[in-house]
Design a protein around this motif. Structure first.
Motif, PDB file in Angstrom:
ATOM      1  N   PHE A  45       2.401   2.047  -2.809  1.00  0.00           N
ATOM      2  CA  PHE A  45       1.360   1.881  -1.783  1.00  0.00           C
ATOM      3  C   PHE A  45      -0.033   1.840  -2.414  1.00  0.00           C
ATOM      4  O   PHE A  45      -1.005   1.581  -1.729  1.00  0.00           O
ATOM      5  CB  PHE A  45       1.369   3.074  -0.815  1.00  0.00           C
ATOM      6  CG  PHE A  45       2.447   3.018   0.230  1.00  0.00           C
ATOM      7  CD1 PHE A  45       3.775   2.898  -0.140  1.00  0.00           C
ATOM      8  CD2 PHE A  45       2.136   3.107   1.571  1.00  0.00           C
ATOM      9  CE1 PHE A  45       4.764   2.861   0.822  1.00  0.00           C
ATOM     10  CE2 PHE A  45       3.123   3.074   2.539  1.00  0.00           C
ATOM     11  CZ  PHE A  45       4.443   2.951   2.160  1.00  0.00           C
ATOM     12  N   ARG A  46      -0.118   2.164  -3.712  1.00  0.00           N
ATOM     13  CA  ARG A  46      -1.440   2.509  -4.247  1.00  0.00           C
ATOM     14  C   ARG A  46      -2.029   1.488  -5.211  1.00  0.00           C
ATOM     15  O   ARG A  46      -3.184   1.605  -5.566  1.00  0.00           O
ATOM     16  CB  ARG A  46      -1.370   3.878  -4.953  1.00  0.00           C
ATOM     17  CG  ARG A  46      -0.980   4.985  -4.007  1.00  0.00           C
ATOM     18  CD  ARG A  46      -1.142   6.354  -4.591  1.00  0.00           C
ATOM     19  NE  ARG A  46      -0.774   7.339  -3.605  1.00  0.00           N
ATOM     20  CZ  ARG A  46       0.292   8.123  -3.670  1.00  0.00           C
ATOM     21  NH1 ARG A  46       1.097   8.064  -4.726  1.00  0.00           N
ATOM     22  NH2 ARG A  46       0.566   8.974  -2.704  1.00  0.00           N
ATOM     23  N   ARG A  51      -2.589  -2.637  -1.781  1.00  0.00           N
ATOM     24  CA  ARG A  51      -3.736  -2.350  -0.918  1.00  0.00           C
ATOM     25  C   ARG A  51      -4.175  -3.620  -0.173  1.00  0.00           C
ATOM     26  O   ARG A  51      -4.504  -3.561   1.009  1.00  0.00           O
ATOM     27  CB  ARG A  51      -4.897  -1.755  -1.724  1.00  0.00           C
ATOM     28  CG  ARG A  51      -4.645  -0.304  -2.116  1.00  0.00           C
ATOM     29  CD  ARG A  51      -5.915   0.479  -2.396  1.00  0.00           C
ATOM     30  NE  ARG A  51      -6.951   0.351  -1.403  1.00  0.00           N
ATOM     31  CZ  ARG A  51      -6.916   0.893  -0.197  1.00  0.00           C
ATOM     32  NH1 ARG A  51      -5.885   1.620   0.163  1.00  0.00           N
ATOM     33  NH2 ARG A  51      -7.929   0.738   0.622  1.00  0.00           N
ATOM     34  N   GLN A  90      -2.375   3.889   4.988  1.00  0.00           N
ATOM     35  CA  GLN A  90      -3.681   3.867   4.318  1.00  0.00           C
ATOM     36  C   GLN A  90      -4.005   5.231   3.715  1.00  0.00           C
ATOM     37  O   GLN A  90      -4.543   5.332   2.614  1.00  0.00           O
ATOM     38  CB  GLN A  90      -4.784   3.467   5.306  1.00  0.00           C
ATOM     39  CG  GLN A  90      -4.781   2.007   5.697  1.00  0.00           C
ATOM     40  CD  GLN A  90      -5.116   1.088   4.546  1.00  0.00           C
ATOM     41  OE1 GLN A  90      -5.818   1.477   3.612  1.00  0.00           O
ATOM     42  NE2 GLN A  90      -4.604  -0.123   4.567  1.00  0.00           N
ATOM     43  N   SER A  93      -2.087   5.650   0.687  1.00  0.00           N
ATOM     44  CA  SER A  93      -2.579   4.719  -0.333  1.00  0.00           C
ATOM     45  C   SER A  93      -3.811   5.250  -1.076  1.00  0.00           C
ATOM     46  O   SER A  93      -4.004   4.949  -2.246  1.00  0.00           O
ATOM     47  CB  SER A  93      -2.899   3.392   0.344  1.00  0.00           C
ATOM     48  OG  SER A  93      -3.423   2.489  -0.555  1.00  0.00           O
ATOM     49  N   GLY A 190      -6.964  -0.561  -6.421  1.00  0.00           N
ATOM     50  CA  GLY A 190      -6.059   0.584  -6.327  1.00  0.00           C
ATOM     51  C   GLY A 190      -5.803   1.206  -7.679  1.00  0.00           C
ATOM     52  O   GLY A 190      -6.498   0.924  -8.655  1.00  0.00           O
TER      53      GLY A 190
END
Lengths: 201, 165
Positions: A45-46, A51, A90, A93, A190
């Motif tokens: 997710f990061r 992102r 989010q 993230s 990210g």
């Protein structure tokens, strides 16, 4: 009056329970902070690509869902759940840096970047809300024109019929907007890609 | 693109602003906080003023703007100046101010949305259609309901924090 043996025992027991509850809460808090700072499970997710994807999906869902639910008066719960999941994605993230409060989740770099994001978010929200108010006024004037055939400088009245369904949809939209915008303003950049074998720095 | 002449003008204005002493009276902590509170109250009262007629609305909005411009001068426009004119400490202070400002604005809008939702449900329970009918003054009230607080919140927050001396 002296306390009976039973009363003393009850007091001691209550004190022990209180202490162990406090210790458990502290352990949980420390564990949560540790997980937030070092988690690798949600690395997907990061990174920057993730992102970009998450921000695009959240924007489409937030705006598209509002239009769909408003026009067709259906799908509210799916819309609300989708918005909540977008906010959660989010938060994961950006490692919950926008969670302000007693929990110290952000380091110095994250705190500076978060504060800068809030500033950008404020100016975006200002523009969005001003734009929305102007759009509503524009449609109001169009409606007056369609009814009367001309546009007066000062119309006698605009009419806007809303049911609780539409109001609830708008409510979810604003809640989602204000929760998501700071995460968007955080930026696309990210964390770098890392293999599962690479340790945390 | 901003021309060199315009840039010079901006820099001169900022230099004047940074050395200004004419608003020292408004930089005293108690005075600054009082003006900030009065400006915030005027921002909240402006929509109500417009609901009572254009003249009342304009009068309250004027109070809000007078307070706002005094606070801008008193805080040396730290909330509005571009990054390159602020030092590291001012940048940190300004960005931290926007955290509070954003949270305040979000709370106001969320409160308004929840109020609308409860009102819409209560109307629905009474078997009536929730219809918003807006005349000119009501439109002004709606516009200023958003525009007033959003304009003044960062400067008011900065002034309440102490601003720049």
């Amino acid at each position: 009056m002296a306390k009976s043996k039973l009363e003393t025992r009850i007091d001691e027991g209550a004190k022990k329970i209180e202490e162990s509850a406090e210790q458990a809460a502290e352990r949980f808090e420390r564990g949560f902070i540790n997980w937030v700072k070092n988690d690798r499970f949600f690395d997907g997710f990061r990174n920057t690509y993730a992102r970009v994807l998450l921000i695009s999906l959240a924007t489409i869902w937030l705006v598209g869902g509002l239009i769909y639910c408003y026009i067709y008066s259906s799908g509210f719960f799916i819309y609300a759940i989708g918005v909540a999941l977008s906010v959660l994605a989010q938060k994961i993230s950006v490692r919950f840096v926008f969670t302000t409060g007693d929990l110290k989740l952000a380091d110095e770099y994250q705190e500076a970047r978060r504060n800068r994001a809030y500033r950008r978010a404020y100016s975006w929200v200002t523009n969005i809300v001003t734009g929305l108010v102007m759009t509503i006024l524009f449609f109001g004037y169009v409606a007056v024109y369609l009814t009367d055939g001309y546009i007066p400088l000062i119309p006698s009245a605009f009419e806007w019929n809303l049911g609780p369904y539409e109001v609830a949809t708008i409510l979810v939209f604003f809640m989602g907007l204000f929760s998501l915008i700071p995460h968007f303003a955080w930026g696309f950049k990210g964390e770098p890609f890392r293999s599962k074998n690479e340790p945390n720095e | 693109m901003v021309s060199a002449k315009d840039t010079q003008k901006i820099e001169e204005r900022i230099a004047r602003l940074q050395n200004d002493t004419s608003f020292d009276w408004a930089r005293k902590p108690a005075v600054q906080k009082s003006i900030a509170v009065a400006t915030a109250l005027a921002a909240l009262a402006t929509p109500v003023g417009f609901l009572n007629g254009s003249i009342t609305g304009v009068a309250v909005a004027a109070v809000m703007f007078v307070g706002y411009f005094i606070l801008r001068a008193a805080t040396r426009e730290v909330a509005e100046l571009p990054n390159r004119y602020l030092d590291e400490r001012e940048l940190a202070l300004r960005n931290a101010t926007y955290v509070k400002a954003y949270q305040t604005a979000a709370t106001l809008v969320a409160g308004l949305a929840v109020f609308m939702f409860i009102y819409a449900i209560s109307i629905d329970v009474a078997d009536e259609k929730f219809a918003i009918e807006l005349g000119f003054d009501q439109i002004q009230a709606v516009v200023w309901l958003f525009l007033g607080p959003i304009t003044v919140i960062p400067t008011v927050t900065l002034a309440l924090k102490g601003g720049r001396k």
